[in-house]
Design a protein around this motif. Structure first.
Motif, PDB file in Angstrom:
ATOM      1  N   ALA A  96      13.280  -5.212   0.480  1.00 14.10           N
ATOM      2  CA  ALA A  96      11.995  -5.169   1.195  1.00 14.10           C
ATOM      3  C   ALA A  96      11.841  -6.394   2.087  1.00 14.10           C
ATOM      4  O   ALA A  96      12.521  -7.408   1.901  1.00 14.10           O
ATOM      5  CB  ALA A  96      10.847  -5.113   0.199  1.00 14.10           C
ATOM      6  N   ASN A  97      10.955  -6.283   3.033  1.00 13.98           N
ATOM      7  CA  ASN A  97      10.537  -7.339   3.973  1.00 13.98           C
ATOM      8  C   ASN A  97      11.513  -7.517   5.147  1.00 13.98           C
ATOM      9  O   ASN A  97      11.097  -7.558   6.295  1.00 13.98           O
ATOM     10  CB  ASN A  97      10.319  -8.691   3.291  1.00 13.98           C
ATOM     11  N   PHE A 133       6.866  -8.290   6.019  1.00 15.11           N
ATOM     12  CA  PHE A 133       6.315  -8.499   4.676  1.00 15.11           C
ATOM     13  C   PHE A 133       5.404  -7.334   4.264  1.00 15.11           C
ATOM     14  O   PHE A 133       4.424  -7.024   4.958  1.00 15.11           O
ATOM     15  CB  PHE A 133       5.534  -9.819   4.640  1.00 15.11           C
ATOM     16  N   ASP A 134       5.752  -6.687   3.165  1.00 15.82           N
ATOM     17  CA  ASP A 134       5.007  -5.539   2.599  1.00 15.82           C
ATOM     18  C   ASP A 134       5.047  -4.293   3.490  1.00 15.82           C
ATOM     19  O   ASP A 134       4.288  -3.348   3.252  1.00 15.82           O
ATOM     20  CB  ASP A 134       3.534  -5.902   2.309  1.00 15.82           C
ATOM     21  N   GLU A 161       3.033   0.693  -7.550  1.00 14.52           N
ATOM     22  CA  GLU A 161       3.751  -0.550  -7.214  1.00 14.52           C
ATOM     23  C   GLU A 161       2.852  -1.568  -6.503  1.00 14.52           C
ATOM     24  O   GLU A 161       3.090  -2.767  -6.577  1.00 14.52           O
ATOM     25  CB  GLU A 161       4.969  -0.191  -6.334  1.00 14.52           C
ATOM     26  N   HIS A 184       2.435  -1.894  -3.180  1.00 11.22           N
ATOM     27  CA  HIS A 184       2.780  -1.950  -1.743  1.00 11.22           C
ATOM     28  C   HIS A 184       3.926  -0.970  -1.506  1.00 11.22           C
ATOM     29  O   HIS A 184       4.679  -0.653  -2.417  1.00 11.22           O
ATOM     30  CB  HIS A 184       3.144  -3.378  -1.302  1.00 11.22           C
ATOM     31  N   ASP A 243       6.719  -1.044   0.533  1.00 13.32           N
ATOM     32  CA  ASP A 243       7.993  -1.371   1.192  1.00 13.32           C
ATOM     33  C   ASP A 243       9.247  -1.115   0.362  1.00 13.32           C
ATOM     34  O   ASP A 243      10.300  -0.844   0.942  1.00 13.32           O
ATOM     35  CB  ASP A 243       7.974  -2.804   1.736  1.00 13.32           C
ATOM     36  N   ASN A 244       9.178  -1.176  -0.969  1.00 11.60           N
ATOM     37  CA  ASN A 244      10.343  -0.811  -1.782  1.00 11.60           C
ATOM     38  C   ASN A 244      10.332   0.667  -2.172  1.00 11.60           C
ATOM     39  O   ASN A 244      11.376   1.325  -2.155  1.00 11.60           O
ATOM     40  CB  ASN A 244      10.405  -1.620  -3.085  1.00 11.60           C
ATOM     41  N   THR A 292       7.925 -10.813  -9.283  1.00 14.36           N
ATOM     42  CA  THR A 292       7.197 -10.622  -8.022  1.00 14.36           C
ATOM     43  C   THR A 292       5.804 -11.248  -8.068  1.00 14.36           C
ATOM     44  O   THR A 292       5.369 -11.866  -7.084  1.00 14.36           O
ATOM     45  CB  THR A 292       7.107  -9.118  -7.691  1.00 14.36           C
ATOM     46  N   ARG A 306       4.243 -13.857  -5.397  1.00 18.53           N
ATOM     47  CA  ARG A 306       3.062 -13.546  -4.571  1.00 18.53           C
ATOM     48  C   ARG A 306       1.985 -14.611  -4.745  1.00 18.53           C
ATOM     49  O   ARG A 306       1.197 -14.864  -3.840  1.00 18.53           O
ATOM     50  CB  ARG A 306       2.519 -12.140  -4.883  1.00 18.53           C
ATOM     51  N   ARG A 350       8.104 -19.313  -0.348  1.00 17.66           N
ATOM     52  CA  ARG A 350       8.927 -18.906  -1.487  1.00 17.66           C
ATOM     53  C   ARG A 350      10.184 -19.757  -1.631  1.00 17.66           C
ATOM     54  O   ARG A 350      10.872 -19.681  -2.650  1.00 17.66           O
ATOM     55  CB  ARG A 350       9.286 -17.424  -1.348  1.00 17.66           C
ATOM     56  N   ALA A 356      11.006 -10.155  -3.024  1.00 17.54           N
ATOM     57  CA  ALA A 356      10.435 -11.424  -3.478  1.00 17.54           C
ATOM     58  C   ALA A 356      11.522 -12.373  -3.977  1.00 17.54           C
ATOM     59  O   ALA A 356      11.221 -13.431  -4.515  1.00 17.54           O
ATOM     60  CB  ALA A 356       9.417 -11.143  -4.580  1.00 17.54           C
TER      61      ALA A 356
HETATM   62  N1  HSE Z   1       6.818  -7.067  -0.247  1.00 19.53           N
HETATM   63  C1  HSE Z   1       6.958  -7.445  -1.625  1.00 19.53           C
HETATM   64  C2  HSE Z   1       6.903  -8.953  -1.719  1.00 19.53           C
HETATM   65  C3  HSE Z   1       8.276  -6.936  -2.138  1.00 19.53           C
HETATM   66  O1  HSE Z   1       7.619  -9.596  -0.957  1.00 19.53           O
HETATM   67  O2  HSE Z   1       6.143  -9.481  -2.522  1.00 19.53           O
HETATM   68  C4  HSE Z   1       8.540  -7.277  -3.568  1.00 19.53           C
HETATM   69  O3  HSE Z   1       7.881  -6.399  -4.422  1.00 19.53           O
END
Ligand code: HSE
Length: 311
Positions: free
Chosen positions: A19-20, A25-26, A136, A138, A140-141, A187, A191, A238, A265
């Motif tokens: 993802a991302n 992002f998301d 979940e 979001h 994106d995954n 995750t 976040r 991160r 993440a």
């Molecule tokens: N978009 C999410 C994040 C993906 O980066 O927190 C991980 O679940």
């Protein structure tokens, strides 16, 4: 009392996802050729045990009612207003848990797709996407895990709007090197380190980079991906949870990767690389992580055009 045959049985293969992809992002995610498997058998109500979950290939995955694949199954049966009979789940895990390759989405999607098969596919893809995103948090995954390919998803008041893009030139020519260091980043923790508000310049930076990323793939300008995978919304924050992150990205690019970013993440780092340079980039990423005293496992994966399917 054990009956000989289950009422229903299926096995679902769910792809890993990243993802991302830097700036998305998301929003952005891509399916990769590495798979978890969820095997579901439903037994007549009254069968004992009422719930049995076995997990092969990973520790620390709940085998009770908190199991994500089971929760997804409960959710889809509830949506169908059908009682859930006794459940037997066997889960084969190949995706690193809390590793940044969509392990929780794979569990959710595996449970939903297996449950939908048991319900004679009464739910549409759009409905599955919605249920998976609700579980979940979001899209994106879960999107690429369900649909395959490169996906963009937006949560709107009228539900999740999404596009899945299966670019055969990209998947033929480009490999995803995923390099996973030997620690986990849940995750929720990744976040919590993000700021609640962002600077307008940073928001514009990411919007511009998502546009460049998608246009570069469409126009086969893979040389632009290094720039296009830039991000100011999550990676800078991160980086403290993934020591060496920026060095690993830089090492991948020096070794010939088109572009690289934190996968989901984290802590996995993903690099898009030509087939010929993939092994070289993988070793460079491994060496860069080792300088921060992490052992890693790398895999060179294909882009996967298919989403989760019974097989
Ligand atoms: N978009 C999410 C994040 C993906 O980066 O927190 C991980 O679940």
């Amino acid at each position: 009392m054990k009956t000989d045959h289950p009422l229903f049985k299926t096995r679902v293969r769910v792809p890993a996802t990243s993802a991302n992809l830097g700036p998305g992002f998301d929003v952005l995610g891509i399916a990769l050729g590495l798979f978890d498997e969820v095997e579901l058998a439903l037994w007549k109500a009254g069968h004992r045990p009422g719930l049995s979950i076995t997990v092969d290939g990973a520790k620390d995955i709940p085998t009770d009612a908190n199991n994500l694949a089971y929760r997804a199954l409960v959710r889809i049966f509830k949506a169908a207003r059908k009682p859930l009979p006794a459940v037997e789940l066997r889960i084969k895990v190949r995706l690193p848990v809390a590793g940044g390759l969509g392990s929780s989405s794979a569990a959710i999607v595996g449970g939903l797709v297996a449950g939908n098969a048991a319900l004679k596919n009464r739910f549409s893809m759009q409905e599955l996407v919605q249920m998976a995103t609700d579980l979940e948090g979001h899209p994106d995954n879960v999107l690429p895990a369900l649909v395959g390919g490169l996906c963009a998803g937006v949560v709107t008041k009228a539900g999740v709007k999404f596009v899945a893009w299966k670019d055969s030139t990209f998947s033929r020519n480009v490999r995803a090197v995923v390099c996973t260091p030997d620690f986990k980043v849940p995750t929720e923790k990744a976040r919590r380190v993000l700021p609640a508000r962002v600077d307008r310049k940073d928001a514009i930076f990411n919007a511009a980079h998502v546009a460049l990323f998608l246009s570069a793939i469409k126009e086969k300008r893979y040389d632009l991906l290094g720039e296009a995978m830039g991000d100011r919304l999550h990676q800078p924050y991160r980086a403290k949870l993934v020591p060496g992150l920026m060095d690993v990205i830089a090492a991948a690019r020096r070794a010939g990767a088109y572009g690289a970013a934190l996968s989901g993440a984290g802590p996995t780092v993903l690099a898009f690389v030509s087939h010929e340079k993939a092994a070289n980039a993988a070793r460079a990423m491994e060496r860069a992580f080792r300088r921060f005293r992490f052992n890693t496992q790398f895999q060179i994966l294909r882009i996967e055009s298919r989403g989760a399917k019974p097989f």
